[in-house]
Write an enzyme that holds these catalytic residues in place. Structure first.
Site, PDB file in Angstrom:
ATOM      1  N   LYS A 100     -13.184  -0.435   6.073  1.00 25.10           N
ATOM      2  CA  LYS A 100     -13.842  -1.398   5.136  1.00 25.10           C
ATOM      3  C   LYS A 100     -14.948  -2.226   5.627  1.00 25.10           C
ATOM      4  O   LYS A 100     -15.833  -2.378   5.449  1.00 25.10           O
ATOM      5  CB  LYS A 100     -12.938  -2.191   4.481  1.00 25.10           C
ATOM      6  CG  LYS A 100     -12.090  -1.536   3.475  1.00 25.10           C
ATOM      7  CD  LYS A 100     -10.767  -0.604   3.877  1.00 25.10           C
ATOM      8  CE  LYS A 100     -10.066   0.119   2.801  1.00 25.10           C
ATOM      9  NZ  LYS A 100      -9.181   0.800   3.500  1.00 25.10           N
TER      10      LYS A 100
ATOM     11  N   TRP B 187       0.930  -1.150   0.104  1.00 23.67           N
ATOM     12  CA  TRP B 187       0.138   0.020   0.006  1.00 23.67           C
ATOM     13  C   TRP B 187       0.928   1.193   0.031  1.00 23.67           C
ATOM     14  O   TRP B 187       1.767   1.420   0.822  1.00 23.67           O
ATOM     15  CB  TRP B 187      -0.916  -0.168   1.249  1.00 23.67           C
ATOM     16  CG  TRP B 187      -1.824   1.136   1.639  1.00 23.67           C
ATOM     17  CD1 TRP B 187      -2.754   1.684   0.565  1.00 23.67           C
ATOM     18  CD2 TRP B 187      -1.819   1.766   2.523  1.00 23.67           C
ATOM     19  NE1 TRP B 187      -3.371   2.696   1.003  1.00 23.67           N
ATOM     20  CE2 TRP B 187      -3.210   2.795   2.357  1.00 23.67           C
ATOM     21  CE3 TRP B 187      -1.654   2.016   3.904  1.00 23.67           C
ATOM     22  CZ2 TRP B 187      -3.452   3.577   3.465  1.00 23.67           C
ATOM     23  CZ3 TRP B 187      -1.878   2.719   4.920  1.00 23.67           C
ATOM     24  CH2 TRP B 187      -2.890   3.663   4.525  1.00 23.67           C
TER      25      TRP B 187
ATOM     26  N   ASP C  17      -0.263  -5.003   9.820  1.00 21.82           N
ATOM     27  CA  ASP C  17      -1.474  -4.343   9.232  1.00 21.82           C
ATOM     28  C   ASP C  17      -2.590  -4.931   8.768  1.00 21.82           C
ATOM     29  O   ASP C  17      -2.321  -5.784   7.912  1.00 21.82           O
ATOM     30  CB  ASP C  17      -0.729  -3.315   8.061  1.00 21.82           C
ATOM     31  CG  ASP C  17      -1.898  -2.193   7.794  1.00 21.82           C
ATOM     32  OD1 ASP C  17      -2.930  -2.082   8.424  1.00 21.82           O
ATOM     33  OD2 ASP C  17      -1.698  -1.551   6.688  1.00 21.82           O
TER      34      ASP C  17
HETATM   35  N1  PLP Z   1      -3.666  -0.345   5.639  1.00 13.25           N
HETATM   36  C1  PLP Z   1      -3.836  -0.857   4.555  1.00 13.25           C
HETATM   37  C2  PLP Z   1      -3.161  -1.875   3.727  1.00 13.25           C
HETATM   38  C3  PLP Z   1      -4.856  -0.272   3.687  1.00 13.25           C
HETATM   39  O1  PLP Z   1      -5.224  -0.812   2.562  1.00 13.25           O
HETATM   40  C4  PLP Z   1      -5.432   0.777   4.207  1.00 13.25           C
HETATM   41  C5  PLP Z   1      -6.738   1.424   3.418  1.00 13.25           C
HETATM   42  O2  PLP Z   1      -6.582   1.328   2.132  1.00 13.25           O
HETATM   43  C6  PLP Z   1      -5.183   1.408   5.294  1.00 13.25           C
HETATM   44  C7  PLP Z   1      -4.019   0.694   6.247  1.00 13.25           C
HETATM   45  C8  PLP Z   1      -5.552   2.494   6.104  1.00 13.25           C
HETATM   46  O3  PLP Z   1      -7.011   2.527   6.278  1.00 13.25           O
HETATM   47  P1  PLP Z   1      -7.784   3.744   6.636  1.00 13.25           P
HETATM   48  O4  PLP Z   1      -8.683   4.067   5.809  1.00 13.25           O
HETATM   49  O5  PLP Z   1      -8.493   3.063   8.163  1.00 13.25           O
HETATM   50  O6  PLP Z   1      -6.960   4.827   7.384  1.00 13.25           O
END
Ligand code: PLP
Length: 398
Positions: free
Chosen positions: A248, A132, A213
């Site tokens: 999500k 990401w 994560d």
């Molecule tokens: N970690 C990963 C791998 C993600 O894909 C995302 C969101 O796309 C997040 C963390 C962060 O999520 P949030 O929208 O709750 O900050």
């Protein structure tokens, strides 16, 4: 002269830039596979019934909106721990698990990164290749140098397991290793549980610092199954950090609901660590907001709402799975000879489709279908109305 004369224009966020382009596109058959959100079969971000019911109860309670504690709502944090470690976790009973409600999973990563940077000033961070895109940015912004470890094998469309193990094995002691606990973003490729055991053993032997994560719990195999990796690491007695996102799983993207959980060696250590996390939070955003946290806490702690939520999460997971199956079938129907079965083995909202950057450009220019140039598509944006069109268009650009 303005104070801001020398300020340079920052590069645009590539995914948000693509979204803007999509919004400006006037073709009526346009499809956005670039986004990272779950849409229902009507192509809309759902408001979950469990969330709605909790919100109604919350509105009716007409509660005042005082400040939350720095580390958030206790029931929320307890709920986050239970999702990660299960109902009867010995670690929780021993007081070795501490959690702070954070501003999404991003906020959890940021608070964790700031904490680690002070604790381990000589350490680097390693993220998967690819990962990401915000992982690198968050840790660099916290002051770390960020390297990558091998992960995706483009030739097999699967995991480069040997490469990954070898890369982890070479990392210096106390390197912070960011691992996607389930539903890897962007590839959709996860190690098997057996491979995870080997990964965890290397992490332990090499005294690396695991930062798991978990942003898609419930989108892989199920809430419990998707927590297996966290539990596996915990059972090995590793001290570690976990960032959870409920964006999500509760379809509450804009409420910024996440949690940072740390597993320490003792209750006494937890107390010291939490005191430092609270200090970091206090000097950053002071304390988390009430609305989304209250809703999530209510759902997690009310049996009827919890049951409703897990049903809704199951439907989301199964709908994505159905889209994977249909995409692969429809590609065959449209005469594609190339084997796309790897899409079925991938988990979560995304698929590294193997489409090249040039093919992604053609999808956008000729068919109004938007995807990321890496070939990542959001399977959760496919639905019964657009899947035929998408499969046909992919067949044409291959
Ligand atoms: N970690 C990963 C791998 C993600 O894909 C995302 C969101 O796309 C997040 C963390 C962060 O999520 P949030 O929208 O709750 O900050």
């Amino acid at each position: 002269n303005s104070l801001f004369d020398s300020v340079e224009l920052a590069p645009r966020d590539p995914i948000l830039g693509l979204n803007e382009q999509y919004n400006a596109d006037t073709r009526s058959n346009k499809v956005n596979l670039g986004i990272g959100v779950y849409c229902d079969d009507q192509g809309r971000i759902p408001l979950l019934k469990a969330v709605r019911q909790a919100e109604i109860a919350q509105t009716e309670a007409a509660a005042a909106r005082g400040y939350l504690p720095i580390d958030g709502i206790p029931g929320y944090n307890k709920g986050a721990q239970t999702l990660l470690l299960g109902k009867n976790s010995a670690l929780v009973a021993e007081g070795r698990v501490l959690t702070a409600q954070t501003l999404g999973g991003t906020g959890a990563l940021k608070v964790g990164a700031d904490f680690l940077r002070r604790l381990l000033p000589g350490s680097k961070v390693a993220i998967s290749n690819p990962s990401w895109e915000n992982h690198r940015a968050i840790f660099e912004n916290a002051g770390f140098t960020v390297d990558t470890y091998a992960y995706h094998n483009a030739a097999t469309h699967g995991l480069d397991f040997e490469g990954m193990l070898a890369a982890l094995d070479k990392l210096p002691t106390q390197t912070v290793v960011v691992l996607h606990a389930c539903c890897h973003n962007p590839t959709g490729v996860d190690p098997t549980l057996d491979q995870w055991r080997k990964i965890a053993n290397v992490v332990k032997e090499k005294q690396l610092v695991p930062f798991l994560d978990i942003a898609y719990q419930g989108f892989g195999e199920g809430l419990e199954e998707d927590a297996s990796v966290v539990r596996l690491f915990a059972e090995l007695g590793l001290t570690m950090l976990v960032s959870s996102s409920f964006s999500k799983s509760f379809s509450l993207y804009g409420e910024r609901v996440g949690a940072l959980t740390l597993i320490s060696a003792s209750r006494e250590e937890s107390t010291r660590v939490l005191s430092q996390l609270k200090r970091l939070i206090r000097t950053n955003y002071s304390n988390p907001p009430t609305h989304g946290g209250t809703v999530v806490s209510m759902v997690l702690n009310t049996p009827e709402l919890y049951a409703l939520w897990t049903q809704e999460l199951t439907s989301m997971r199964e709908r994505i799975r159905a889209m994977r199956i249909q995409l692969v079938e429809k590609l065959k129907t449209h005469g594609v000879k190339q084997n796309f079965d790897f899409v079925l083995a991938q988990r979560g909202m995304f698929s590294y489709s193997g489409l090249t950057s040039a093919q992604v450009d053609r999808l956008r220019e000729e068919h109004a279908i938007y995807a990321i140039n890496s070939g990542r598509i959001c399977v959760a944006a496919l639905n019964s109305r657009n899947i035929d069109y998408v499969a046909e268009a992919i067949a044409k650009v291959l």
